[in-house]
Every structure is written in structure tokens, then in C-alpha cells.
Scaffold this motif. Structure first.
Motif, PDB file in Angstrom:
ATOM      1  N   SER A 128       0.999   3.844  -2.946  1.00 44.02           N
ATOM      2  CA  SER A 128       0.729   5.265  -2.678  1.00 44.02           C
ATOM      3  C   SER A 128       2.085   6.167  -3.052  1.00 44.02           C
ATOM      4  CB  SER A 128       0.564   5.725  -1.154  1.00 44.02           C
ATOM      5  OG  SER A 128      -0.483   4.994  -0.819  1.00 44.02           O
ATOM      6  N   HIS A 170       0.904  -1.260   0.027  1.00 44.51           N
ATOM      7  CA  HIS A 170      -0.011   0.151   0.106  1.00 44.51           C
ATOM      8  C   HIS A 170       0.911   1.474   0.036  1.00 44.51           C
ATOM      9  CE1 HIS A 170      -2.447   3.268   2.047  1.00 44.51           C
ATOM     10  NE2 HIS A 170      -3.288   2.755   1.251  1.00 44.51           N
ATOM     11  N   ASP A 171       1.919   1.320   0.706  1.00 47.51           N
ATOM     12  CA  ASP A 171       2.938   2.208   0.809  1.00 47.51           C
ATOM     13  C   ASP A 171       3.588   2.742  -0.495  1.00 47.51           C
ATOM     14  OD1 ASP A 171       2.243   2.570   3.476  1.00 47.51           O
ATOM     15  OD2 ASP A 171       3.659   1.551   4.145  1.00 47.51           O
ATOM     16  N   LEU A 214      -5.474   1.198  -5.175  1.00 48.20           N
ATOM     17  CA  LEU A 214      -5.603   1.916  -3.640  1.00 48.20           C
ATOM     18  C   LEU A 214      -7.176   1.931  -3.191  1.00 48.20           C
ATOM     19  CD1 LEU A 214      -3.295   5.182  -4.055  1.00 48.20           C
ATOM     20  CD2 LEU A 214      -2.938   2.989  -2.697  1.00 48.20           C
TER      21      LEU A 214
END
Length: 755
Positions: A212, A208-209, A493
Motif C-alpha cells: 500500500s 500489505h502495508d 492488493l
């Protein structure tokens, strides 16, 4: 008591002397036993004779097909019943079966409908349907028969269900076995999948990081690309300007080379002339120094020296101008070099060519700087030379002034001028040699290198110019691809919470499964013998019957009830046929009459109990655990019942007989002799503890099935309480109640309806 005993002895003598009385009394003794024995034999084993109950069976099942295999459960049912002796099965059609049922030839009819097998096969579909079997029963024929036929119908359903379950589970466990084998073969992949899930669970936050961060990077990259796209026109303009500058610089270098070719001979010639002049001055000074100087001509000499020095200085000035012009040309070349100017075009192109152009530009700039350094060195030397000439000219100008004042210094000054002019000539000679050997070749080489660098820069800029359209296309495609990538990243996302939740749940479930059972245990469970599993589900529970107090048959179980009932009926017959009081009452008290007749009734009652209990044991051959106690309990019960029945009749007469009959009816229904008390209506459950039958039947059951002495004592105490209570009631109230009952009996006889 003596009179009571007399009454008893007289009754016994009368029975013995009167054969009719003896026969009647004998009948009264045996008759109650027949009541018990016939009922016991009739109910001896009713459920063992169900094979005599006719039941019609109609099979209309058309069968079905499952995975290419034909099944016909209706035929299976018929085949099973043909080997079943629990009922008298009659296989017929619907019309005849219903007719025979209506007229009582069949107690029940079972019909297997045509879609029976078809509905059973829906078990493998998304919407399974239950199969239905039609069951018709004629309850008018008998109250018990429908219960028995219900059991038979239930047996059929159980057999069909058991067969179906075993078949289906056999197929299922065949599949389980195959699945177990496949799971065992794929166990490494399953373990790897578990590791993948756990790894994904651990790395999803980092993913996820990264996504992003990637989205942020794409936004930054898109901004950079847009800026680069905006710079492309400027880069094109810069590249075009660079090409023009290269062309102009190349032209200037060509002119510089041509100008150098023109100036080089002139510079050499001027340097040679300056050297000659310096040598002439040096020679002149030597000549002057060796002669007597006419100071009157000093002014003329000063003018000659000054003129020669001016000429040499002018020539040096011309050389300086030529070198300055050459230096200016180098500076113009350096300023016009595209590598030295705005390098933005090369920076924005993103190709290898512009990088090489920068290197070539740096090389050209370095060459120009080297040339300028050589020229600057030459100019410094010329400045030094000029200063020397100017100093000589200045010194020469001092000749006239010194002639008058310091003639003695003339020789020294001339000597100095001679040395200075000689040094100047030498310096000019050295510079000329250095110019011819170093300066001029170096300048020519640097100009050649600069021209080569400009040629390379021209090629590079042309390459950049041809690359710019491709760069435009690449930037546009990259911008479009980044836009798509941003959409994908936004989608990722957006789906991340769902994916993260599902992965975490899946990981938790895998951990739960691992905590609850090992995959190897599951595989071992699946890989069981399908045939053994089929047999297990056909009869998953096997009932092991353990009889704590075994009873041989239904008749044996009903013996306590019918025996107790026979004892009470025997007492009822006695009070109905025998006189409960003496005919001559004047000489006897009520209590003497009560006890005298009680002995007679009690004796006959005991004989009745003895006959019925011994008949149960020896005639019916009923299997009981404690036959002796059975007889003893029977005699005790007979004595208690006789106290109850005799007392009621002795005190109340015909009313007492009615009371005995009412008690009989209530006790048959409420004593729990046939049905458990908990199944009786609430009224009978409430009166049950107050009925003598309740404890008498329990006492006889103890002798038949097995004695628990606590229960026996409890029942004996309560029965004894009944007997003692009625005994006291009769002995104490005989006289009082008889006065009232005699008046009632006298009044009833006046009606001519009662004896």
C-alpha cells in the motif's frame, strides 16, 4: 381317592393282561420318541452337507490390464473355487448352466461377466465402476436351499473382494512406503516449508502495508516525474540561457582584462604623478617655511597650493573612477555568471555535471567577491587620501584669512601642511607599491580564475544540454514502468485478501496436523511393511468366536424343541386313542373319575418322556451339559402337558381334542422353537408368553447348554402354574361341564359321523 386309585389299578391290570392293549400302549410310549429322534437326526448337521449342493459357475471374464500388468479376476475366482469344498461347484458355460438350473439339476448359477476385471481396474480412474457378478437361483426346488446358495455366492463375493482389497492395498502401501521414504528424505524441506508458511502468515500484514505504501509512493513518484517532465523544457531553456550568459560573461571578462591592461599603466602613471605632486607640495612647504613669508603674496601662494591640491585630487578621482569601472566590470561578470543566476536547469537534470557547475559558479562568485574586496580596500585608501588633500586644500584656503589675523599661526599651519603633504606623498607611494605588488596581480589572477570557471561552466552546461534528451527518455520510461508497477500493485492488493485467507487457512491446517499427529509419526505409519499391510486388509477383522454355552451341532440345538414337541404329541396320541373317562359312571363321582384316569394318562406320559429323553442321551448320543436334569425336566414337562391335554379332553370330550390340536399348532409356530421370537409375526410375538411350549423349550435348553438357575426357577414356576391351574379346573368343573359335553357328544353321534 380310593375309587380313583381303583380306576388306575384296573387300567394297569387290563394293560398287563391284554397283550394287544400292552402292544398298543407300548407303541404309544415309543412312537412319540421316534417323532423326535427322526427330526433331530434329519437336522443333525444340514449346513455341514452343503458340499452336496450343486452350483453352476460360468466364467466369461476377458481380463484387463493395470499399469502394464495383466489381471484376470475370473480365472482367480475359478482357481479359488476349485479348492473350495463348501459347495459342489460345476464349471460350465452359460447355456448349459441355465438349462440345468431350470430343470433343478443346479440349485444356483454364478456367472462372472466379461467386463468383471475391467470394471475392477477403474478403481484407479476418476470414475470407478463397481463390478457386477450375475447370480441365478431356483427357489422352487427347496425353501432352505436358496438361503444356503446365497451364502455360497456371498462367500465368492467376499473372497473376490478380499483378494481385490488386499491386492489394491498392497499396491497402495507399496506407494505409501515409497512416499514415506521420500517424506523422510524431504523432512528438512517440509519443516522449512512450514516455517515459510508461518513466517508468511506473520509478515503478510506488513507486506500489505508495504505494498500500500509502495503504491502511494509510486503515485507520488509519478506526480514528481510528471512535474519533472513539465520542467524539462524550462530546464532546456535555462541551460541554453546559461550557455549564452557564460558566453557573454566570458566576453565581458575578456573585455575587463583588456581594459585592465589599458588602465593599469595609466593608474600607475596617475599614482606616480600624484606622489610627485605631493612631494612637490611638501618641498614647497619646506621652502616656504624656511623663508620669510611675504604675506602680501599669500593670496598667490594660496592659489598655487590650491591648484596643486586640485590637480592631485583630480588625479585621485581618475584613479577612483578607474577602480569603480573595474569593480563594475566584476559585478557585471558576477551577474552574468550562470551559476549565480537561475540554477533550475542543473537541479532538474539529475546528473553529476550540473552539480559541478554549481561548484564552479560558487568559485567564480568567490573570486569576484575577492576582487571587489581588494578594489574596495583601494577605494577606501583613495578616499582617505582625498580627504587628506581636501583637508590640505581647505587648510591652504585658510592661509589668506589667517595671514591678516593670525600671522603667528602661519608657521604652525605651514608645518602642519608640510607634515600632511609629506604623509600624503608617503601614502600615495605606499598605495602605488601595494597596487603594483598586490592589487593589480590579484585582479588579474581573479579575472583569470573567473575565465577558467566560466570555461568549466560552459563545458558543464554543454554536458547538461546533451544529457537532457536522455533524461527525457529515462523519465518517459520511468513513468511507463511506474504505471505498470501501479497495475501490478493494484493486482497484488486485489489478490491480497484471497492470498491472506489461503495462507492463514494453510497455516491453521498445518497447526491442526501438528496437533493431531507428528510428521515423524506419519512417516513411520507410511513406512510399514507392504506385505504385512496387504495381509491385514485381506482379512482386517478376525472373528474370535467364544461360545458361552457351546452347542455341538444344529441337531443338538434343535433337541429341546423336538423333545418337547414329542412329549406333547405323545399326550395327543393318548387322548386320541385312550378313553378319558370310565365306562361305568354310576358308582363314581366326576372328581373320582377325573383323578383315576389322570393317574393312568400321567403314568403313560411319564414313560413316554422317559423314553424320549433317555433315547436322546444314549441312542442319539446328544452332547448335553446336564443329562440328568434333562431327564428330570422332561418328566416334569410331561406331567404338566398331560394335565393340560387330559383335562381338556376329560372336560370337553372331542372338543377338547380339537383344543389340544389348536394349541399344538399355535405353539409350534409361536413358541420360538425354530426361529427367534423377535423374527416371528406380531401375533405370535404377543401370544408367546402364554404358551407352555415357550417355557418348556427354555427349560430343556438350560439342561442341554448350561443351567442358569434363575431361568430354570422362572420356567418351572410358570409351567407348574399351568399344571396346577388345569388340575384345579378339571377337579372343580368335571361334573358341571360333563353334563353339557355329554349332551353335545350324544347329539354328534346321532349324525353317524363320530365315534
Amino acid at each position: 381317592m380310593k375309587n380313583s386309585r381303583m380306576i388306575y389299578v384296573r387300567d394297569m391290570n387290563n394293560i398287563a393282561r391284554n397283550w394287544v392293549a400292552a402292544i398298543l400302549i407300548g407303541g404309544l410310549i415309543i412312537l412319540p420318541s421316534l417323532y423326535a429322534w427322526f427330526n433331530i437326526i434329519a437336522s443333525w448337521d444340514p449346513y455341514g452337507q452343503t458340499d452336496q449342493i450343486p452350483i453352476g459357475v460360468v466364467n466369461e471374464d476377458t481380463g484387463s490390464e493395470v499399469r502394464g500388468e495383466d489381471i484376470d479376476v475370473g480365472n482367480d475366482v475359478v482357481d479359488t473355487l476349485k479348492h473350495n469344498d463348501s459347495m459342489d461347484w460345476h464349471f460350465t458355460n452359460r447355456e448349459d448352466a441355465m438349462k440345468n438350473l431350470k430343470y433343478g439339476d443346479y440349485f444356483a448359477v454364478i456367472i462372472v461377466p466379461e467386463d468383471f476385471s475391467e470394471k475392477l481396474t477403474t478403481v484407479i480412474s476418476d470414475q470407478p465402476e463397481k463390478s457386477e457378478m450375475e447370480y441365478y437361483v431356483n427357489e422352487k426346488i427347496n425353501a432352505i436351499a436358496p438361503k444356503i446358495t446365497d451364502k455360497g455366492a456371498g462367500t465368492i463375493v467376499e473372497q473376490v473382494t478380499s483378494k481385490f482389497i488386499s491386492t489394491v492395498n498392497g499396491v497402495i502401501f507399496d506407494m505409501f512406503d515409497e512416499i514415506g521414504i521420500e517424506l523422510n528424505e524431504n523432512l528438512p524441506d517440509i519443516r522449512k516449508f512450514e516455517d515459510y508458511i508461518f513466517t508468511m502468515e506473520d509478515e503478510l500484514p506488513e507486506i500489505h502495508d508495504l505494498v500500500s505504501s509502495g503504491l502511494e509512493d509510486t503515485e507520488n513518484a509519478q506526480a514528481i516525474i510528471k512535474e519533472a517532465q513539465e520542467k524539462i523544457p524550462e530546464a532546456e531553456q535555462t541551460t541554453n540561457s546559461g550557455l549564452e550568459t557564460v558566453k557573454e560573461t566570458s566576453s565581458l571578462l575578456t573585455k575587463a582584462a583588456d581594459r585592465l591592461n589599458e588602465l593599469a599603466p595609466q593608474i600607475v602613471e596617475d599614482l606616480q604623478k600624484a606622489q610627485t605632486t605631493a612631494e612637490d607640495i611638501h618641498q614647497l612647504l619646506q621652502d616656504v617655511q624656511g623663508q620669510d613669508i611675504d604675506f602680501s603674496r599669500g593670496k598667490e601662494l594660496e592659489q598655487n597650493i590650491s591648484g596643486s591640491l586640485d590637480d592631485a585630487t583630480n588625479r585621485i578621482g581618475d584613479i577612483e573612477a578607474a577602480l569603480q569601472q573595474l569593480k563594475e566590470m566584476n559585478r557585471n561578470q558576477q551577474d552574468g555568471d550562470p551559476s549565480g543566476g537561475d540554477g533550475e536547469g542543473s537541479d532538474n537534470s539529475g546528473q553529476d555535471g550540473p552539480g559541478d557547475s554549481s561548484n564552479q559558479g560558487d568559485s567564480a562568485s568567490q573570486n569576484t567577491n575577492n576582487q571587489n574586496q581588494v578594489i574596495d580596500d583601494a577605494l577606501e585608501q583613495l578616499v582617505t587620501l582625498r580627504k587628506a588633500l581636501e583637508e590640505a586644500q581647505q587648510n591652504g584656503g585658510q592661509i589668506t584669512s589667517f595671514i591678516n589675523d593670525k600671522q603667528q599661526e602661519v608657521d604652525s599651519i605651514l608645518s602642519d601642511l608640510e607634515d600632511l603633504s609629506g604623509n600624503t606623498a608617503n601614502r600615495i607611494g605606499d598605495f602605488l607599491a601595494d597596487y603594483q605588488e598586490n592589487i593589480e596581480p590579484e585582479v588579474r589572477q581573479k579575472i583569470g580564475n573567473a575565465q577558467q570557471t566560466l570555461s568549466n561552466a560552459n563545458e558543464i552546461l554543454n554536458g547538461i544540454q546533451s544529457t537532457i534528451p536522455e533524461v527525457k527518455r529515462v523519465l518517459n520510461n520511468t513513468d511507463e514502468d511506474i504505471g505498470k508497477g501501479q497495475d501490478y500493485l493494484h493486482t497484488i492488493l486485489g489478490e491480497y485478501p484471497y492470498v491472506n485467507e489461503k495462507v492463514n487457512k494453510l497455516a491453521d491446517k498445518i497447526r491442526d496436523i501438528q496437533d493431531e499427529a507428528d510428521i515423524n509419526e506419519i512417516i513411520a505409519l507410511l513406512r510399514n511393511d507392504p506385505e504385512a499391510e496387504r495381509g491385514f486388509f485381506e482379512e482386517p477383522v478376525k472373528l474370535n468366536k467364544n461360545e458361552v454355552f457351546p452347542i455341538q451341532n444344529y441337531g443338538t440345538g434343535m433337541t429341546p424343541f423336538y423333545t418337547v414337541l414329542a412329549i406333547w404329541v405323545g399326550g395327543l396320541l393318548l387322548i386320541s386313542l385312550l378313553a378319558a373317562d370310565v365306562h361305568h359312571k354310576e358308582e363314581l363321582t366326576g372328581r373320582e373319575r377325573y383323578f383315576g384316569k389322570l393317574f393312568t394318562f400321567g403314568t403313560i406320559g411319564l414313560l413316554q418322556a422317559l423314553v424320549v429323553t433317555l433315547g436322546d442321551i444314549f441312542i442319539l448320543d446328544i452332547n448335553m451339559v446336564h443329562p440328568v436334569w434333562f431327564v428330570i425336566f422332561g418328566l416334569f414337562i410331561s406331567l404338566v402337558f398331560m394335565l393340560i391335554t387330559y383335562t381338556l379332553v376329560s372336560l370337553f370330550g372331542d372338543v377338547g381334542k380339537a383344543m389340544v390340536i389348536v394349541l399344538l399348532v399355535l405353539q409350534i409356530a409361536g413358541a420360538g422353537g425354530t426361529y427367534p421370537v423377535v423374527l416371528l409375526p406380531e401375533f405370535f410375538q404377543k401370544i408367546n408368553p402364554f404358551l407352555p411350549f415357550t417355557y418348556a423349550i427354555d427349560l430343556m435348553r438350560e439342561a442341554v447348554g448350561g443351567i442358569i438357575w434363575e431361568t430354570v426357577i422362572h420356567d418351572v414356576v410358570i409351567l407348574a402354574s399351568f399344571g396346577i391351574g388345569f388340575l384345579l379346573f378339571g377337579a372343580l368343573l368335571k361334573n358341571v361341564l360333563n353334563k353339557q359335553t355329554e349332551q353335545l357328544m350324544k347329539k354328534s353321534r346321532e349324525a353317524g359321523l363320530f365315534h
